[in-house]
Design a protein around this motif. Sequence first.
Motif, PDB file in Angstrom:
ATOM      1  N   UNK A   1      30.885  32.767  43.062  1.00 22.92           N
ATOM      2  CA  UNK A   1      31.462  32.679  44.743  1.00 22.92           C
ATOM      3  C   UNK A   1      33.120  32.286  44.351  1.00 22.92           C
ATOM      4  N   UNK A   2      33.315  31.693  43.182  1.00 25.44           N
ATOM      5  CA  UNK A   2      34.924  31.471  43.169  1.00 25.44           C
ATOM      6  C   UNK A   2      35.857  32.590  42.959  1.00 25.44           C
ATOM      7  N   UNK A   3      34.971  33.259  41.910  1.00 25.89           N
ATOM      8  CA  UNK A   3      35.632  34.451  41.602  1.00 25.89           C
ATOM      9  C   UNK A   3      35.652  35.566  42.865  1.00 25.89           C
ATOM     10  N   UNK A   4      34.677  35.812  43.462  1.00 26.78           N
ATOM     11  CA  UNK A   4      34.543  36.594  44.582  1.00 26.78           C
ATOM     12  C   UNK A   4      35.697  36.061  45.577  1.00 26.78           C
ATOM     13  N   UNK A   5      35.800  34.950  45.978  1.00 26.13           N
ATOM     14  CA  UNK A   5      37.055  34.288  46.826  1.00 26.13           C
ATOM     15  C   UNK A   5      38.090  34.731  46.435  1.00 26.13           C
ATOM     16  N   UNK A   6      38.453  34.438  45.074  1.00 26.74           N
ATOM     17  CA  UNK A   6      39.778  34.938  44.432  1.00 26.74           C
ATOM     18  C   UNK A   6      40.068  36.445  44.611  1.00 26.74           C
ATOM     19  N   UNK A   7      38.910  36.984  44.293  1.00 26.35           N
ATOM     20  CA  UNK A   7      39.341  38.570  44.412  1.00 26.35           C
ATOM     21  C   UNK A   7      39.529  38.910  45.869  1.00 26.35           C
ATOM     22  N   UNK A   8      38.746  38.355  46.825  1.00 22.58           N
ATOM     23  CA  UNK A   8      39.018  38.649  48.282  1.00 22.58           C
ATOM     24  C   UNK A   8      40.240  38.248  48.813  1.00 22.58           C
ATOM     25  N   UNK A   9      41.043  37.079  48.295  1.00 19.42           N
ATOM     26  CA  UNK A   9      42.288  36.625  49.037  1.00 19.42           C
ATOM     27  C   UNK A   9      43.447  37.213  47.918  1.00 19.42           C
ATOM     28  N   UNK A  10      42.919  38.098  46.939  1.00 14.01           N
ATOM     29  CA  UNK A  10      44.224  38.536  46.129  1.00 14.01           C
ATOM     30  C   UNK A  10      44.735  37.853  45.105  1.00 14.01           C
ATOM     31  N   UNK A  11      44.060  36.929  44.569  1.00 11.25           N
ATOM     32  CA  UNK A  11      44.431  35.748  43.694  1.00 11.25           C
ATOM     33  C   UNK A  11      44.283  36.155  42.411  1.00 11.25           C
ATOM     34  N   UNK A  12      43.631  37.319  42.000  1.00 14.94           N
ATOM     35  CA  UNK A  12      43.297  37.928  40.477  1.00 14.94           C
ATOM     36  C   UNK A  12      43.831  39.137  40.240  1.00 14.94           C
TER      37      UNK A  12
ATOM     38  N   UNK B   1      38.402  21.280  47.206  1.00 12.86           N
ATOM     39  CA  UNK B   1      39.420  22.013  47.618  1.00 12.86           C
ATOM     40  C   UNK B   1      38.928  23.585  47.924  1.00 12.86           C
ATOM     41  N   UNK B   2      37.889  24.016  47.019  1.00 13.79           N
ATOM     42  CA  UNK B   2      37.340  25.206  47.137  1.00 13.79           C
ATOM     43  C   UNK B   2      36.822  25.248  48.636  1.00 13.79           C
TER      44      UNK B   2
ATOM     45  N   UNK C   1      47.653  30.968  46.235  1.00 12.28           N
ATOM     46  CA  UNK C   1      48.013  30.086  44.957  1.00 12.28           C
ATOM     47  C   UNK C   1      46.803  29.160  44.438  1.00 12.28           C
ATOM     48  N   UNK C   2      46.465  28.468  45.512  1.00  5.14           N
ATOM     49  CA  UNK C   2      45.584  27.318  45.227  1.00  5.14           C
ATOM     50  C   UNK C   2      44.090  27.825  44.510  1.00  5.14           C
ATOM     51  N   UNK C   3      43.653  29.288  45.188  1.00  6.94           N
ATOM     52  CA  UNK C   3      42.367  29.975  44.780  1.00  6.94           C
ATOM     53  C   UNK C   3      42.773  30.411  43.249  1.00  6.94           C
ATOM     54  N   UNK C   4      44.086  30.759  43.054  1.00 11.43           N
ATOM     55  CA  UNK C   4      44.218  31.173  41.580  1.00 11.43           C
ATOM     56  C   UNK C   4      44.086  30.006  40.715  1.00 11.43           C
ATOM     57  N   UNK C   5      44.712  28.946  41.208  1.00 17.97           N
ATOM     58  CA  UNK C   5      44.604  27.684  40.421  1.00 17.97           C
ATOM     59  C   UNK C   5      43.249  27.325  39.977  1.00 17.97           C
ATOM     60  N   UNK C   6      42.263  27.177  41.150  1.00 19.06           N
ATOM     61  CA  UNK C   6      40.872  26.844  41.188  1.00 19.06           C
ATOM     62  C   UNK C   6      40.391  27.686  40.078  1.00 19.06           C
ATOM     63  N   UNK C   7      40.679  29.146  40.052  1.00 15.32           N
ATOM     64  CA  UNK C   7      39.845  30.023  39.135  1.00 15.32           C
ATOM     65  C   UNK C   7      40.269  29.806  37.928  1.00 15.32           C
ATOM     66  N   UNK C   8      41.497  29.388  37.532  1.00 19.06           N
ATOM     67  CA  UNK C   8      41.805  29.211  36.116  1.00 19.06           C
ATOM     68  C   UNK C   8      41.183  27.491  35.729  1.00 19.06           C
TER      69      UNK C   8
END
Length: 393
Positions: A382-393, A344-345, A367-374
């Motif tokens: 890289x996942x945290x960076x992606x979540x920050x980029x997309x606004x999921x944090x 998914x990532x 939504x899915x980026x936030x779920x993946x980070x959890x």
Amino acid sequence: MPANTMREVGQRIAATRRAHRMTQQQLSSASFVSLSMLRKIEQGSRFPSDDTLDALAAALNVDPGRLLTGHQRTDSRVHDALPAISAAIATHDDPDDGPVRPLHELQLAVEDAVTWRLAAQYIQISQHIPDLLTELARALHTAPLAHRAHVASLLVRAYRCADAVAFKFGARDLSARLIDLMRAAVVEAQDPLLQASVAYVRTEVFFAARAHRPGLRALEQAIDASPPPSTPSATAARGALHMRAAVVASRASNPDVADTHMREATQLSERVPEDIYLGTAFGPDSVNAHKVSVAVSLGDDHVQDALDVASEWKPPEGLPAERRSGFYIELARAQLWAGLADDAFESLKVARRIAPQHTRGHRWAREDAATLRRLKRADSESLTSFAEWIGAV
């Protein structure tokens, strides 16, 4: 502008260019930024203007915010432009006096806007569409009778480009107003195929209101009213409506009706050797992308259907960027539901590479980026960076 900031921006542009295996000359040609200017920017002696930054970002297929430290997010820049779109359509029936370019120049301007829409370049649209809408409204009021249908058709296509920005960025009332104007202008355009395209876009109103059953009814009426599929264009127009109806039926939790419309779309796509564009892309590849959309919308027992399609088919480069990124966003959701978090990532990252502005503005992607980070809190940064980029944090 501090020298170190200019240097950082230049280094970031150069690094992104090299990651894309592009020479300075290739990036200069692709972005229409002069080679000398590009060299100065990468050296840190010149700071790119907004237009230059957008041109470089588009050529590199990244979001402008990735190239510019401290620059506004895409959504902020687009939201700031929405009032200008509202102002442009407020006077559509009584535009201010002003210049009007020749018809062929207006057509080229609209074609540029359509190109940006298909490439999910929403910043470009938001910056240029208000003036274009005003000029087209002025052109319609001054056009001789012989040219009015042509101008009206250009206005419909421009409204759709503006609507892409409004709808994707949550301005639902503005989107509904633009769709109403499209429906009024298409009558004057006297083009049944364009009318079918407007019926396709009108579904956004039903999506926004979650009124899926009325939306399905409206689409089925549009299918009945569309020209018979006796030409490739008419086939594409009707097939696109069936694709859309399949998605709406799936959102209404009606798998049987969704399957019926998808089978109709599939049969029509077999009469179109490759995807053609008529307001929306239609053909075998677009049908495959919509099969994934339908499966994800139905959820539950249908998730495997999405994974099965993706195991045998991937969207080719010829499909519009927005549709390709949408495929990977929807695939990521299916993979996440199936417990395939790593896959998914990867799909979300592919979606970002294809159309970063579209991906960052997509609710499911956030939504899915936030779920993946959890789920994978201790995973790579890289996942945290992606979540920050997309606004999921």
